[in-house]
Design an enzyme around this catalytic site. Structure first.
Site, PDB file in Angstrom:
ATOM      1  N   GLN A   1       0.830  -1.213   0.000  1.00 26.04           N
ATOM      2  CA  GLN A   1       0.000   0.000   0.000  1.00 26.04           C
ATOM      3  C   GLN A   1       0.864   1.262   0.000  1.00 26.04           C
ATOM      4  OE1 GLN A   1      -3.153  -0.581  -0.344  1.00 26.04           O
ATOM      5  NE2 GLN A   1      -4.029   1.467  -0.179  1.00 26.04           N
TER       6      GLN A   1
ATOM      7  N   GLU B   1       1.733 -26.954   5.350  1.00 25.82           N
ATOM      8  CA  GLU B   1       2.112 -27.498   6.672  1.00 25.82           C
ATOM      9  C   GLU B   1       1.078 -27.197   7.756  1.00 25.82           C
ATOM     10  OE1 GLU B   1       6.301 -27.259   7.781  1.00 25.82           O
ATOM     11  OE2 GLU B   1       6.758 -27.060   5.658  1.00 25.82           O
TER      12      GLU B   1
END
Ligand code: COS
Length: 388
Positions: free
Chosen positions: A345, A372
């Site tokens: 941003q 995972e």
């Protein structure tokens, strides 16, 4: 330069501090800069090259113990976390290459017999052979106990049949740690773990998978794939325990990689804020920017505390760190996504332009909230532990 003040925290010892500083220097001097391979062949070549460099530099030693050491004893989780955090700050692919050598041998280090450890570990440690961990299936990702790949006892050893998908290093690995149903009991208690070497008849790469941050990834098919009896890791029926105890060690390291990405995004954001002219001052002079940087710094420090708490607990106290590992992975990956998003941003339009570091980080971090053990699985694990 990223904040390294965390290296003074009491979770770490001087050998860890020295290791992190040396790896940082090595990564800055040695890792290819601005490497953006896209085709499967280019990604494979880049990954092989990184594994070889990491092996030649001796850095894989902390992820892959020497075969002579007692099972599990030599895995220093703080070292693994520092390695991943440092490498991720420099290169997502280098972190990936490092991490998979560890994850793809963790179950062998923990449960392999002396012959298996001697056969597999030295070449993976030297960066001469690539490792992989094959747990997920098309219909069994978060719910590991639902897997349908079977391993059947036959005269020559075990016969594997089934499909594994989302397998990192699929296609370039020298061996795969494969989990399959052996049927001693229903669900989680009827699984076993095996080592399947590349080139074993009956193992094929069914499909290569392209993802937003390119890494070697594939679907594997096992059809009448016969492996020797000695390729079993642990005992029949122990496969779920093998998988979960391996993930207990590597989940905090996923948090560490996210932390490395977040630190890099912070560095990029600070440099941008100080240099970008806006409304007659710089972006850094605006209160809104300072508030955003404060949120980012807080997210980074809380992640680091959870990651190094989990690693310290495992190294120093020993035993299972299921809760600490889940908290570290959950918080560090979720908050790294926010930190990187904030950095994008601050770059405005440039933040989403191909080739910008923050754009690359934005793509790199996303999968860490999924692999995972997705964030939702980590919440489930933490909730269960709280109730227990
Ligand atoms: N270490 C050792 N043993 C463990 C363990 C761990 N961390 N976690 C669970 N176990 C044991 C349990 O003690 C239990 O043993 P008993 O049956 O003897 O009591 C057994 O394993 C089954 O555990 P549980 O009942 O928790 O199994 P579930 O099927 O309910 O597990 C979750 C659920 C969601 C926690 C598990 O499937 C999981 O972690 N899923 C995510 C998997 C993942 O990471 N996938 C990504 C693939 S790798 S890229």
């Amino acid at each position: 330069m990223a904040d390294t003040s965390f290296r003074d925290w009491p979770f770490l010892e001087d050998r860890h501090r020295d290791f992190a500083a040396r790896l940082d220097d090595w990564a800055a001097a040695t890792l290819p800069q601005d490497q953006h391979p896209h085709s499967h062949d280019a990604v494979d070549a880049a990954c092989r090259d990184l594994v070889a460099r990491l092996g030649a530099g001796g850095w894989l030693a902390c992820a892959v113990p020497e075969p002579g050491q007692p099972p599990g004893a030599a895995i220093d989780v703080r070292m693994l976390c520092l390695a991943r955090e440092t490498l991720a700050r420099h290169s997502g692919l280098a972190d990936f290459a490092f991490a998979m050598q560890g994850l793809g041998t963790g179950s062998i280090s923990l449960y392999g017999d002396a012959a298996m450890r001697a056969r597999i570990l030295p070449r993976v440690r030297a960066g001469e052979s690539i490792a992989a961990f094959a747990l997920s299936e098309p219909d069994a990702g978060s719910d590991v106990a639902a897997m349908t790949t079977t391993a059947t006892k036959v005269a020559e050893g075990w016969r594997l049949d089934g499909v594994k998908t989302w397998i990192s290093n699929g296609g370039i690995a020298g061996h795969y740690v494969v989990f399959a149903r052996t049927g001693e009991a229903p669900g989680a208690r009827g699984l076993s773990a095996f080592v399947v070497e590349a080139g074993t008849p009956g193992l094929t790469i069914a499909e290569r998978i392209a993802v937003i941050a390119p890494h070697p990834l594939a679907t594997l098919r096992f059809e009448n794939c016969v492996i020797p009896a000695g390729n079993l890791l642990g005992k029949p029926g122990e496969g779920f325990k093998v998988a979960m105890s391996t993930l207990d060690i590597f989940r905090p390291t996923v948090g560490a990689a996210a932390l490395g990405f977040a630190r890099r995004a912070m560095d990029e954001a600070v440099a941008r804020a100080k240099s970008r002219a806006m409304f007659g001052k710089t972006l850094a002079d605006l209160d809104l920017t300072q508030a955003k940087l404060a949120d980012m710094a807080l997210a980074i420090d809380t992640s680091a505390l959870l990651v190094y708490r989990a690693a310290w607990t495992r190294d120093v106290r020993g035993g299972r760190i299921t809760r600490e590992a889940a908290m570290a992975k959950l918080h560090a990956t979720e908050s790294a996504q926010s930190v990187i998003d904030a950095a994008v941003q601050m770059f405005g339009g440039l933040g989403v332009a191909s080739g910008q570091k923050v754009e690359e980080l934005y793509r790199e971090v996303r999968a860490l909230r999924i692999y995972e053990g997705a964030s939702e699985v980590q919440k489930l694990i933490i909730g269960r532990q709280v109730l227990a």
